[in-house]
Write an enzyme that holds these catalytic residues in place. Sequence first.
Site, PDB file in Angstrom:
ATOM      1  N   THR A  98       0.857  -1.188   0.000  1.00  0.00           N
ATOM      2  CA  THR A  98       0.000   0.000   0.000  1.00  0.00           C
ATOM      3  C   THR A  98       0.901   1.249   0.000  1.00  0.00           C
ATOM      4  O   THR A  98       2.086   1.153   0.329  1.00  0.00           O
ATOM      5  CB  THR A  98      -0.928   0.023   1.238  1.00  0.00           C
ATOM      6  OG1 THR A  98      -0.120   0.075   2.415  1.00  0.00           O
ATOM      7  CG2 THR A  98      -1.831  -1.206   1.280  1.00  0.00           C
ATOM      8  N   LYS A 227      13.939   5.603   4.539  1.00  0.00           N
ATOM      9  CA  LYS A 227      14.898   4.523   4.269  1.00  0.00           C
ATOM     10  C   LYS A 227      16.108   4.637   5.203  1.00  0.00           C
ATOM     11  O   LYS A 227      16.660   3.627   5.647  1.00  0.00           O
ATOM     12  CB  LYS A 227      15.314   4.571   2.807  1.00  0.00           C
ATOM     13  CG  LYS A 227      14.161   4.185   1.869  1.00  0.00           C
ATOM     14  CD  LYS A 227      14.419   4.598   0.437  1.00  0.00           C
ATOM     15  CE  LYS A 227      13.292   4.167  -0.492  1.00  0.00           C
ATOM     16  NZ  LYS A 227      13.355   4.825  -1.810  1.00  0.00           N
TER      17      LYS A 227
HETATM   18  N1  HSE Z   1       9.574   6.588  -4.811  1.00  0.00           N
HETATM   19  C1  HSE Z   1      10.633   5.708  -4.440  1.00  0.00           C
HETATM   20  C2  HSE Z   1      11.898   6.127  -5.153  1.00  0.00           C
HETATM   21  C3  HSE Z   1      10.250   4.303  -4.773  1.00  0.00           C
HETATM   22  O1  HSE Z   1      11.818   6.948  -6.072  1.00  0.00           O
HETATM   23  O2  HSE Z   1      12.984   5.669  -4.794  1.00  0.00           O
HETATM   24  C4  HSE Z   1      11.135   3.250  -4.166  1.00  0.00           C
HETATM   25  O3  HSE Z   1      11.108   3.277  -2.771  1.00  0.00           O
END
Ligand code: HSE
Length: 339
Positions: A98, A227
Amino acid sequence: MKECKIIIMGFGAVGQGIARAIALKKEMISKDYGVELKVVAAADSSSSAISGDGLDENLLADIKNENGKLSAYPDYGTIMSGPDVLDAVEYDLLMEATPTNIETAEPALSLTLKAFEQGKDVVTSNKGHLALKFGEVTKAAQDNNVEFKYEASVGGAMPIINFTKETLASCGINSIIGILNGTTNYILSRMTSEGSSYDITLKESQELGIAETDPTQDVEGIDAACKTVILANSLLGIDATYSDVEVDGISNITSQAIELAKKDGYLIKLIAEVSPNQLKVSPRLVKQGSSYDVNGTLNMATIKTDLAGEVTVMGLGAGSLETASAMLTDVISILKSKY
Ligand code: HSE
């Protein structure tokens, strides 16, 4: 043959990639691991398709593409969505894709905790619940004696979490520094190489399906900050949450700044730093030709270890099938350990 019944929650670019990847790889998986993968439900935010006998994975993706809703799936389409889907059919494993929600972590948090309580394994690409409540979620998995894997949450197809935990298992990890967002790397690369405008490249990255549902999460550094927190917790053992990260995005980076850097042999990249002293995401100057000089949707990370020195990984950081590949690898690892 043993079966692994899968529910896919979230059916945007990543969810559809999961369905396509399963269709492509289920024969190999049954041959090599002796387990038949069966998708028994797939759900988007307002509809689903549910059948205990299994659904056609490619048809699920085709229907979503053509109709925008899974309720159009012949015979098995429904208007059910959310946690109810987890009660509607017998399953073994939840693949959760999601959209990331960094305010409340929902719906990923409730779906994941519910699956754990039901004794089910979970593979996720989501970042919200991990960035806000890493300790709580991983403890809930342990308490319920289920597997919880999240390789795809950082770096898409770039191997980093399992790689560091398994292949670098003998090493202590001192720090990680790298490029952890594909969308911003794509935007900055295109602005650098072709002088394209910020707005146009952002639109392109949305069309490629690499940007978050809310792309400000990418350009403001929020995605990379999530992250950073996931790597801090999972690989450096730092008990951090999203608010511990110093975040600056790329929305103020001008074409002129990029040109000036280029003339001096530098590039502007959105760099994430994970160390016990610093959790930080910010645009930085890096040398052209250095390991940070990666283009397009590539991500990279240099892992500084105590025994092995520096190890650098690189790979496609976003994309439908690419992200799904990391999730399917997590599924295979669960099949190997439990089935
Ligand atoms: N939007 C994220 C990115 C997707 O551009 O790295 C991967 O987590």
